[in-house]
Design an enzyme around this catalytic site. Structure first.
Site, PDB file in Angstrom:
ATOM      1  N   ILE A 101      39.987  71.183  74.096  1.00  0.00           N
ATOM      2  CA  ILE A 101      41.168  70.606  73.473  1.00  0.00           C
ATOM      3  C   ILE A 101      40.886  69.154  73.105  1.00  0.00           C
ATOM      4  O   ILE A 101      40.113  68.469  73.775  1.00  0.00           O
ATOM      5  CB  ILE A 101      42.407  70.723  74.402  1.00  0.00           C
ATOM      6  CG1 ILE A 101      43.660  70.177  73.714  1.00  0.00           C
ATOM      7  CG2 ILE A 101      42.152  70.107  75.761  1.00  0.00           C
ATOM      8  CD1 ILE A 101      44.961  70.481  74.450  1.00  0.00           C
ATOM      9  N   CYS A 102      41.511  68.727  72.019  1.00  0.00           N
ATOM     10  CA  CYS A 102      41.450  67.338  71.573  1.00  0.00           C
ATOM     11  C   CYS A 102      39.999  66.939  71.276  1.00  0.00           C
ATOM     12  O   CYS A 102      39.289  67.651  70.589  1.00  0.00           O
ATOM     13  CB  CYS A 102      42.120  66.438  72.614  1.00  0.00           C
ATOM     14  SG  CYS A 102      42.528  64.785  72.027  1.00  0.00           S
ATOM     15  N   ASP A 103      39.545  65.844  71.787  1.00  0.00           N
ATOM     16  CA  ASP A 103      38.218  65.342  71.446  1.00  0.00           C
ATOM     17  C   ASP A 103      37.097  66.217  72.010  1.00  0.00           C
ATOM     18  O   ASP A 103      35.959  66.133  71.561  1.00  0.00           O
ATOM     19  CB  ASP A 103      38.056  63.888  71.915  1.00  0.00           C
ATOM     20  CG  ASP A 103      37.063  63.122  71.050  1.00  0.00           C
ATOM     21  OD1 ASP A 103      36.977  63.416  69.845  1.00  0.00           O
ATOM     22  OD2 ASP A 103      36.375  62.248  71.588  1.00  0.00           O
TER      23      ASP A 103
END
Length: 196
Positions: A101-103
């Site tokens: 998730i995300c970065d």
């Protein structure tokens, strides 16, 4: 008992781990074990200032895990994170559930782990800067995407990401997972109490 490994680095995103791990414990009926992994066994501090002592470092990671979940945060650009690549390669080779998730999605793209699955991330252009990323046609503009045992989500999709992980691991029935998601997404007054 199924084992889930959550990779957390310095400045990890507390909320991204909280929804998944608590839902696994609430809905999983004691059939799942949540564990944290980091580069070392030294405490890592979250964005919210919470210190966590990882269960495993990269040298002691067990081979009998069912899912490897990379929690987003502020350290995925650090060169030291490349030490995690062999763990990711092993996860894919063995057909285990791999989530980011995300970065952490950007990191998966940088090591070529998104080249054989439909996926999402915070930014397609960021993924395209890596020569190891060759799957632009597989990018989907959605909150969370699950394909070929690879689950990805952008940084605003904590609940959607958790829901896809719960589904991939069959933590509970589809009705229970949807009920849990609706309750947390819609709120106490707009959704019925989740069925446990």
């Amino acid at each position: 008992m199924k084992k889930i490994l959550y990779v957390i680095l310095e400045q990890w995103a507390d909320w991204e781990l909280a929804y998944i791990s608590s839902a696994v414990n609430m809905l999983g009926g004691g059939k799942f074990e949540n564990n944290t992994v980091s580069l070392t066994k030294n405490a890592v501090t979250s964005i919210g200032g919470i210190k966590c002592l990882p269960d495993y470092d990269l040298q002691s990671v067990p081979s009998d895990y069912d899912a490897l979940i990379l929690i987003g945060g502020m350290s995925w650009h650090n060169e030291k994170t490349m030490q995690i690549k062999p763990l990711i390669d092993d996860c894919i080779k063995r057909g285990k559930v791999l989530g980011a998730i995300c970065d952490a999605c950007r990191f998966l793209g940088s090591v070529g782990a998104l080249n054989n699955a439909k996926h999402t991330a915070n930014d397609l252009n960021e993924l395209k800067q890596y020569s190891t990323y060759t799957n632009e046609q597989g990018f989907i503009h959605r909150q969370a995407v699950s394909d070929n045992n690879v689950i990805t989500a952008n940084g605003t999709a904590t609940l959607e990401f958790a829901q896809e992980v719960l589904r991939a691991l069959t933590v509970a029935t589809e009705e229970q997972i949807k009920s849990w998601y609706d309750f947390h997404k819609l709120g106490f007054y707009n959704a019925p109490m989740p069925k446990m």
